[in-house]
Each structure stands twice: as C-alpha cells, then as structure tokens.
Scaffold this motif. Structure first.
Motif, PDB file in Angstrom:
ATOM      1  N   THR A  34     -77.736  15.115  10.510  1.00  0.00           N
ATOM      2  CA  THR A  34     -77.117  14.233   8.962  1.00  0.00           C
ATOM      3  C   THR A  34     -78.008  13.167   9.269  1.00  0.00           C
ATOM      4  O   THR A  34     -78.040  13.177   7.836  1.00  0.00           O
ATOM      5  N   LYS A  50     -71.860  11.612   4.759  1.00  0.00           N
ATOM      6  CA  LYS A  50     -71.779  11.627   6.175  1.00  0.00           C
ATOM      7  C   LYS A  50     -70.510  12.863   6.564  1.00  0.00           C
ATOM      8  O   LYS A  50     -71.233  13.780   7.420  1.00  0.00           O
ATOM      9  N   ASP A  54     -71.882  16.079   8.552  1.00  0.00           N
ATOM     10  CA  ASP A  54     -71.371  16.777   9.658  1.00  0.00           C
ATOM     11  C   ASP A  54     -71.053  18.377   9.807  1.00  0.00           C
ATOM     12  O   ASP A  54     -71.360  19.190  10.566  1.00  0.00           O
TER      13      ASP A  54
END
Length: 198
Positions: A34, A50, A54
């Motif tokens: 990430t 984000k 993930d």
C-alpha cells in the motif's frame, strides 16, 4: 513484467507458508505494498485509495499462496498478484499507478490464463474467487485517465515472461532458484526493518 527478487522475497514466501508468522507477514506485506503504490498515486487521490489498496493486497496474498500450490515459482506467483493489482488499477483509471502499459493487459492475462480461468479472474474481475465477502472498500475512479493513459511508473516490453532483477542488478528471465536456506526473520513484517521498498 519486471520484478525485483532477493533473499527477502523468499523469506516472505516462507513466512506466508508458516502458520505461526503468517498473519504478521500478511500485515507487513499489505502495509508495504500500500505504501509503495500510494507513492505512485496522484498525491491528491492517495488518501482516498488507502483502504481499497489494503483490501486488494490482503486478498492477493491468498492468490499468491494458491499459485505456489499450483506449482508456479516464487517470481511467477508474485507476478500473478501484481497483474491482478494492475487490472484493478486499470479498472479504476488509476493509470499512473500501473507497472506496465494498458496495451499489455491482455498479454499478461494470457500468460497466466490457466490460473486465472481456474479462479474466475478476468481483467474486469481482478480478484475472481479471491474477492472477499462484501467486496473491497470503495474508492473513487478516474475513468477520464483511460482516454490518454499516462504510465510514469510502467515498464513495457516485459509481457512475454517473468523478468527479475537480482541483488547484483542482473536481469534474469524466469526468476532465480530458491536458496537452500531461508531465514524467516528477514521476511517483510516479521522484522520491522524489512519494511522497505520491494
């Protein structure tokens, strides 16, 4: 695709295959990937991607392990997961994050067709059966970037095989053989010092 491969990659593989440290390795690898790909994203868009990244990278840990079980080498299994991620980036119009140009999507799919078909993976459905229940966290797309895609981080011309750059900087077609001894403590996440760029 062109990847790097060193002792740390083999250590991470062993960690993922070892129940005692698997969850720690997954967490570390997800954080690392990430971080790397948010660094390639449009800075104005990074934060909103984000959670999606993930979830994406956590799901690809399962496809990596299945590819290894199916007999693919470490480099091939890892390349499979990177291709899945690039399918996802393309579908979202996140072309600035792609590792190979959009016109090589089908070439990369075709090389691993048997694995992808077995698990229901397509360019439109990058995770196939590895998609988690409930899907991935949503993130805004930028479809306008598909009109004239820019790939500042992509390297074309590596769609016919897996290419790895070893620790000496040499380009090896097909990847390296696994070393005789593998130190799991060097795996990403197992030792925080290993959280460096892949």
């Amino acid at each position: 695709m062109k990847l790097r491969q060193n002792a740390r990659h083999f250590a991470s593989r062993k960690a993922l295959e070892t129940p005692v440290v698997r969850s720690v390795a997954i967490s570390g690898l997800v954080r690392l990937h990430t971080k790397i790909f948010l660094g390639k994203a449009d800075p104005a868009r990074a934060d909103e991607r984000k959670a999606h990244l993930d979830g994406l990278f956590e799901a690809t840990m399962d496809s990596y392990l299945e590819a290894l079980r199916a007999g693919y080498s470490e480099a091939e299994a890892r390349e499979i997961t990177h291709i899945q991620a690039n399918f996802d980036f393309y579908n979202h119009g996140w072309t600035e994050m792609m590792e190979f140009p959009a016109d090589e999507l089908e070439d990369h799919y075709d090389r691993y067709h048997d694995f992808f078909a077995t698990w229901g993976i397509t360019i439109d459905r990058p995770l196939g059966e590895f998609r988690p229940d409930g899907g991935l966290p949503e993130a805004p797309s930028t479809p306008e970037r598909l009109q004239n895609p820019e790939h500042p981080h992509a390297e074309g011309g590596f769609a016919d095989d897996v290419y790895v750059e070893n620790e000496d900087g040499e380009l090896v077609v097909g990847g390296q053989d696994e070393p005789g001894t593998v130190d799991v403590s060097r795996a990403v996440g197992v030792n925080d010092e290993s959280l460096e760029e892949e």
